[in-house]
Every structure is written in structure tokens, then in C-alpha cells.
Design an enzyme around this catalytic site. Sequence first.
Site, short mmCIF file in Angstrom:
data_model
loop_
_atom_site.label_atom_id
_atom_site.label_comp_id
_atom_site.label_asym_id
_atom_site.label_seq_id
_atom_site.Cartn_x
_atom_site.Cartn_y
_atom_site.Cartn_z
N ASN A 1 0.85 -1.19 0.00
CA ASN A 1 0.00 0.00 0.00
C ASN A 1 0.89 1.24 0.00
O ASN A 1 1.68 1.43 -0.91
CB ASN A 1 -0.97 -0.04 1.19
CG ASN A 1 -2.13 0.91 1.04
OD1 ASN A 1 -2.69 1.02 -0.05
ND2 ASN A 1 -2.53 1.56 2.11
N ASP B 1 -6.02 8.36 6.00
CA ASP B 1 -5.37 7.70 4.87
C ASP B 1 -3.96 8.27 4.73
O ASP B 1 -3.20 8.28 5.68
CB ASP B 1 -6.23 7.87 3.61
CG ASP B 1 -6.02 6.74 2.61
OD1 ASP B 1 -4.87 6.45 2.27
OD2 ASP B 1 -7.02 6.17 2.13
#
Length: 304
Positions: A106, A200
Amino acid sequence: MSAPVSPAVVGTDRLELGEGIRWTDGRAVLTDILSGRLLSAPDDPAAPFTRIADVPFPLGAVAPVEGRPGHWVAAAGTGICRIDPAGRVEWIARPEDDAPVAMRMNDGVADPHGRFWAGSMAYEATEDAGSLYRLDRDGRVTRVLRDITIPNGPAFTADGTVMYLADSARGVIRRYPVDPGSGDLGTPEPFVTLTIGSPDGMTTDTEGGLWTAVWGTGQARRYHPDGSLDRIVELPAGQPAGLCLGGPDGRTLFVTSAHIGLAAPGPLDGAVFAVRVDVPGTPAAPYRPAGPASATPADRADTP
């Protein structure tokens, strides 16, 4: 506390899962994770993004390699690799190849001391399946944290002694002390916990403030070093995903977004936005290899 500004739209592209945005070499570089594209944002808002590289696996984030223009280290596929100016890939390590569930890398970033950090997660966001890895300057890859569901960031203070890491699925950002010499992490403490939306991508500014994109809220938020909320920027996209500070004076906040998972995406879901802010950031730190790039065998990783 909300910013009374209208964010500008950068370029004409709408990204499926735009993340990993970094300001480097006078431009904003970002990824569209699941399509494996490394992109450069245009100066002309009416122009499309420029493709820097395409890889046949997910591409979470990159960092430039010091002294090697056009070379990148990347959180990609099931590990960490190098990408050269021709888009060729050389694997450093693929520690998630044998995981019990399907995994991908990620977010990732280089710290001020030249190391590269990258998180992994399950495609299905399996609880606690993810980890955080560190690529040291000598080329060794080490798993430094386990039991994370969706790691995002990390982000570092300017002196590299503090790391912020989001576990997005739990809505929490933790702050870790970092040994600047070894990269070892100390005992974490909760920094911010969100009850609506998910933290995030993140970045810090020159005053030690922390910016985070808040997925599911259409917001980017700045927090003071003590964890108190300073500012909210409202965005015309529901899923902000990554952000960085850049531009010629470091005072432009760039925010990526995503349209993945939306039944009826709006016209700006997946767009990249630019907002002027008061406190500048600095360009993305590079990965700084200690020796020849081929010093470490491919697929080598310490995963305690």
C-alpha cells in the site's frame, strides 16, 4: 476551522485509486495503485497526467533514489522493488508472496535518514493481515510491525525522530519514536482517533503539523503536534486518499482521491486537487542507498 477555499482540479484524469503523491524534482508524482501506473501531474489543469512507468502489479507509492535521476524504489506487488527510467523492475524483496491471504503493498515513503518504509494489506482488508516494512540503506528489508489491517503513511517529522502511521481500518493514527541511527521504533502512543471516516495518506509540514486525507468524508485535515485539530479542507470528492505539500514555495497541498467502490461516482471523484495553505512542506525525501544498488540479493528479507 474549515477552509473557505475552492480547491483547484489538477489535470483531466480521474483515478481509480489515486495515492502515494509526492513532490519531487519540481513536480507532483503519484500512483493509481491497482492499475500499476506511476504518473506525473501536469502544470496545465486542462492536460492529462504524464505516465512515468507502468508495472503489471499494484503500485502503492515510490521514493526517488538519491543521485540516480529517474530511478525509484517502490512499494509494489507483494514487496519492494526498484524501477529504472525505462520502467524495468528489479525486486529487492517480496515478503508477502507466501502470506495465507492475497496481499499487496500500500503506502510508503522515505524518511529523512534515507530509509524507505512501506506497508502491506490484504486485498480483502483482512483484519490484522498487514505489516510495516523498512528498507535500510544497505538494501536489507525488515518487517518492523505486524497486525495492522490497512497501514497508511507513514509520515516523519523533519528530524526523522518521530513516525506517524495510520491504521485506517481502526480509524487511528499512532505516533512512534524512531531511533535515527538504527530506524528502530519505540513504544507508540495514540495521536488521533477518528469516529467518522478513515485516516489515509499523510504528510508533515515545517511547523510539525500533520496533514491527513480522511477517506469517506471528503476532507483533508491538519493537526497540531499535540494532536489538536487545526484546519479542515473540504473537497468535492468523497474519498480523499493521499496528499503532499509542494509547489515552488511548498505551500500547495495536493490531494488525490479515488472512485473505487462508488456506485455512482461524481464528476470529481478520482480527481487530484490543489489548495493553497499557510505552512509549507518540503520535497519528498529520497532513498539513499549506502552502496551499489545490486549489493543485496533479490527477494531477501528479514521477517521476524
